[in-house]
Design an enzyme around this catalytic site. Structure first.
Site, PDB file in Angstrom:
ATOM      1  N   ASP A  75      31.499  30.763  37.613  1.00 17.70           N
ATOM      2  CA  ASP A  75      32.841  30.261  37.926  1.00 17.70           C
ATOM      3  C   ASP A  75      33.388  29.201  37.381  1.00 17.70           C
ATOM      4  OD1 ASP A  75      34.969  29.679  39.992  1.00 17.70           O
ATOM      5  OD2 ASP A  75      34.382  31.295  41.446  1.00 17.70           O
TER       6      ASP A  75
ATOM      7  N   SER B 293      41.737  46.431  43.377  1.00 21.02           N
ATOM      8  CA  SER B 293      42.406  46.327  44.340  1.00 21.02           C
ATOM      9  C   SER B 293      43.190  47.406  44.685  1.00 21.02           C
ATOM     10  CB  SER B 293      43.443  45.016  43.776  1.00 21.02           C
ATOM     11  OG  SER B 293      44.567  45.161  44.881  1.00 21.02           O
TER      12      SER B 293
ATOM     13  N   TYR C 200      49.542  41.210  37.987  1.00 22.77           N
ATOM     14  CA  TYR C 200      48.304  41.504  38.657  1.00 22.77           C
ATOM     15  C   TYR C 200      47.829  42.914  39.197  1.00 22.77           C
ATOM     16  CZ  TYR C 200      44.819  40.758  42.525  1.00 22.77           C
ATOM     17  OH  TYR C 200      43.779  40.830  43.317  1.00 22.77           O
TER      18      TYR C 200
HETATM   19  N1  LIG Z   1      41.255  38.693  48.663  1.00 22.91           N
HETATM   20  C1  LIG Z   1      41.945  40.018  48.515  1.00 22.91           C
HETATM   21  O1  LIG Z   1      42.746  40.360  49.239  1.00 22.91           O
HETATM   22  C2  LIG Z   1      41.337  40.917  47.348  1.00 22.91           C
HETATM   23  C3  LIG Z   1      42.047  42.226  47.407  1.00 22.91           C
HETATM   24  C4  LIG Z   1      41.795  43.027  46.283  1.00 22.91           C
HETATM   25  C5  LIG Z   1      41.147  42.822  45.336  1.00 22.91           C
HETATM   26  N2  LIG Z   1      40.655  41.424  45.232  1.00 22.91           N
HETATM   27  C6  LIG Z   1      39.775  41.095  44.116  1.00 22.91           C
HETATM   28  O2  LIG Z   1      38.588  40.481  44.628  1.00 22.91           O
HETATM   29  C7  LIG Z   1      38.113  39.613  43.611  1.00 22.91           C
HETATM   30  C8  LIG Z   1      37.785  38.293  44.466  1.00 22.91           C
HETATM   31  O3  LIG Z   1      38.841  38.088  45.223  1.00 22.91           O
HETATM   32  P1  LIG Z   1      38.671  36.602  46.201  1.00 22.91           P
HETATM   33  O4  LIG Z   1      39.826  36.828  47.307  1.00 22.91           O
HETATM   34  O5  LIG Z   1      37.342  36.415  46.267  1.00 22.91           O
HETATM   35  O6  LIG Z   1      39.430  35.747  45.233  1.00 22.91           O
HETATM   36  P2  LIG Z   1      39.264  34.283  44.617  1.00 22.91           P
HETATM   37  O7  LIG Z   1      40.175  33.715  44.010  1.00 22.91           O
HETATM   38  O8  LIG Z   1      38.956  33.517  46.133  1.00 22.91           O
HETATM   39  O9  LIG Z   1      37.916  34.502  43.787  1.00 22.91           O
HETATM   40  C9  LIG Z   1      38.122  34.479  42.333  1.00 22.91           C
HETATM   41  C10 LIG Z   1      37.367  33.527  41.547  1.00 22.91           C
HETATM   42  O10 LIG Z   1      37.179  33.496  40.429  1.00 22.91           O
HETATM   43  C11 LIG Z   1      37.274  32.331  39.814  1.00 22.91           C
HETATM   44  N3  LIG Z   1      38.019  32.384  38.469  1.00 22.91           N
HETATM   45  C12 LIG Z   1      39.150  32.474  38.199  1.00 22.91           C
HETATM   46  N4  LIG Z   1      39.147  32.867  36.761  1.00 22.91           N
HETATM   47  C13 LIG Z   1      38.081  32.531  36.242  1.00 22.91           C
HETATM   48  C14 LIG Z   1      37.682  32.509  34.963  1.00 22.91           C
HETATM   49  N5  LIG Z   1      38.470  32.687  33.806  1.00 22.91           N
HETATM   50  N6  LIG Z   1      36.231  32.483  34.755  1.00 22.91           N
HETATM   51  C15 LIG Z   1      35.433  32.245  35.863  1.00 22.91           C
HETATM   52  N7  LIG Z   1      35.759  32.236  37.000  1.00 22.91           N
HETATM   53  C16 LIG Z   1      37.159  32.435  37.428  1.00 22.91           C
HETATM   54  C17 LIG Z   1      38.128  31.441  40.611  1.00 22.91           C
HETATM   55  O11 LIG Z   1      37.645  30.354  40.650  1.00 22.91           O
HETATM   56  C18 LIG Z   1      37.368  32.110  42.182  1.00 22.91           C
HETATM   57  O12 LIG Z   1      36.289  31.445  42.642  1.00 22.91           O
HETATM   58  C19 LIG Z   1      39.272  39.494  42.806  1.00 22.91           C
HETATM   59  O13 LIG Z   1      38.739  40.130  41.895  1.00 22.91           O
HETATM   60  C20 LIG Z   1      40.376  39.713  43.444  1.00 22.91           C
HETATM   61  O14 LIG Z   1      41.385  40.299  42.493  1.00 22.91           O
HETATM   62  C21 LIG Z   1      40.838  40.721  46.281  1.00 22.91           C
END
Ligand SMILES: NC(=O)c1ccc[n+]([C@@H]2O[C@H](COP(=O)([O-])OP(=O)(O)OC[C@H]3O[C@@H](n4cnc5c(N)ncnc54)[C@H](O)[C@@H]3O)[C@@H](O)[C@H]2O)c1
Ligand SMILES: O=c1ccn([C@@H]2O[C@H](COP(=O)(O)OP(=O)(O)O)[C@@H](O)[C@H]2O)c(=O)[nH]1
Length: 332
Positions: free
Chosen positions: A42, A129, A155
């Site tokens: 991360d 998503s 997105y």
């Molecule tokens: N939270 C929601 O409601 C939701 C809904 C649908 C899908 N998602 C998907 O689930 C996954 C997790 O979501 P979340 O809510 O935990 O989001 P989040 O933003 O808390 O977690 C994503 C993590 O990826 C890391 N990150 C971003 N770019 C990066 C890179 N280039 N290299 C390494 N790390 C990187 C960020 O620092 C973060 O810790 C994501 O892929 C998101 O698209 C989330």
């Protein structure tokens, strides 16, 4: 929460990209409890090191999924499982930064898949998503086959693109992939901020005794799903053979209105400031999101365990217990 079948993770090496984030921090803690040797990759671009659970079998590697050197380093450990959660998050951020969104969510997943292919993983689970793959032309509740290519933000486009890439690796190389389609996740581990989801931001503003800004008329609904239920679904996707090659919704299977959610948050936080109404966000075309979870029930024995109200109470507890850290970290 450890079920018998999660013992499959005991002693296995599991790479979680984005493992410091909201879903990732909850997933990695549960994988560690199941005995896995977890590597988190991360870059902390939307998360905080204090949020990573402390277990001796969790290794945190700070780095970017676009960086081949760091990818070589983590894949040298030959992970058995990969949970690819790293993403440029989320809709508004992608409208403001569409090229960055494509780089991380497009080129990023392609690179992680290429390395996973080289080492030959037992399972690659991708966090897709619901808002990314279902559109105004999809029938509610959304079933997995009824996807849309008429989307409203970069997105949404790139979350769908991720599924196209995982499917391609499955079709050409027989990689055992699973596409997990999350519906609006909430719970402990999501720190509020400019580009974060509505629930952590509403808690933050309510705890600062500010009115909650409702973007629309408050009748909009979402299928808010407690993060622990998402984690149970994800861990089942990692071990169930029936999940291979499938796209599966992970939701609560229920919908709640924004005004109801705001009312509960104001009640829990004893916020006297109420709500204010703002115009709907210009890209926010989907006034209802609701999953069908029949397929998850059938293939994973998935059943959400935490009601909306209980989930909000537990989120509130997490905010109260971590308020100083959250207050210092939240950026708007
Ligand atoms: N939270 C929601 O409601 C939701 C809904 C649908 C899908 N998602 C998907 O689930 C996954 C997790 O979501 P979340 O809510 O935990 O989001 P989040 O933003 O808390 O977690 C994503 C993590 O990826 C890391 N990150 C971003 N770019 C990066 C890179 N280039 N290299 C390494 N790390 C990187 C960020 O620092 C973060 O810790 C994501 O892929 C998101 O698209 C989330
Ligand atoms: O400051 C905000 C942000 C969002 N929302 C509403 O909350 C819901 C969920 O928004 P979020 O950004 O969390 O998720 P998404 O719209 O991407 O599903 C939507 O109906 C928005 O209209 C709101 O009322 N105020």
């Amino acid at each position: 929460m450890i079920m018998d079948e999660f013992r499959a993770y005991d002693g296995k090496c599991v790479l979680v990209t984005g493992g410091a984030g909201c879903v990732g921090s909850n997933l990695t803690g549960n994988l560690a409890k199941a005995g896995a040797n977890v590597i988190i990759l991360d870059n902390l671009s939307s998360s905080y090191e204090w949020n990573i659970p402390e277990y001796e079998n969790i290794e945190f590697v700070k780095g970017d999924i676009l960086d081949d050197e760091v990818l070589k380093r983590v894949f040298k450990e030959r992970p058995d499982y990969v949970f690819h959660l790293a993403a440029h998050f989320a809709n508004q951020n992608s409208v403001d930064n569409p090229e960055k969104d494509l780089l991380v969510n497009g080129l990023g997943i392609l690179k992680v898949l290429e390395y996973a292919q080289l080492v030959g993983v037992e399972r690659f689970v991708y966090s897709s998503s619901g808002c990314g793959v279902y559109g105004l032309d999809s029938k509610i509740p959304f079933e997995e086959h009824d996807i849309s290519i008429s989307l409203h933000t970069p997105y949404q486009v790139t979350k769908l693109l991720g599924e196209l890439y995982t499917n391609y690796f499955h079709n050409l190389y027989e990689m055992p992939i699973v596409n997990a389609r999350f519906f609006n996740v909430f719970g402990p581990g999501e720190v509020p901020g400019k580009y974060r989801n509505v629930i952590p931001n509403f808690f933050y503003w309510a705890m600062n005794q500010q009115p909650l800004p409702i973007t629309g008329d408050g009748s909009e609904t979402r299928d808010w799903t407690f993060v622990e239920d998402i984690v149970r679904g994800l861990m089942a996707m990692g071990v169930r053979r029936e999940a291979i090659g499938e796209a599966i919704n992970l939701g609560s299977g229920t919908e709640h209105q924004v005004i109801e959610m705001a009312g509960i948050i104001n009640e829990l936080t004893e916020n006297p400031a109420g709500v204010v109404y703002r115009p709907r966000r210009d890209w926010d075309a989907k006034t209802r999101l609701l999953s069908s979870i029949d397929k998850a029930r059938r293939l994973l024995d998935y059943e959400p365990q935490v009601s909306f109200r209980e989930g909000l109470e537990r989120t509130h507890r997490w905010f109260t217990e971590n308020w100083e850290l959250i207050r210092k970290s939240a950026e708007f």
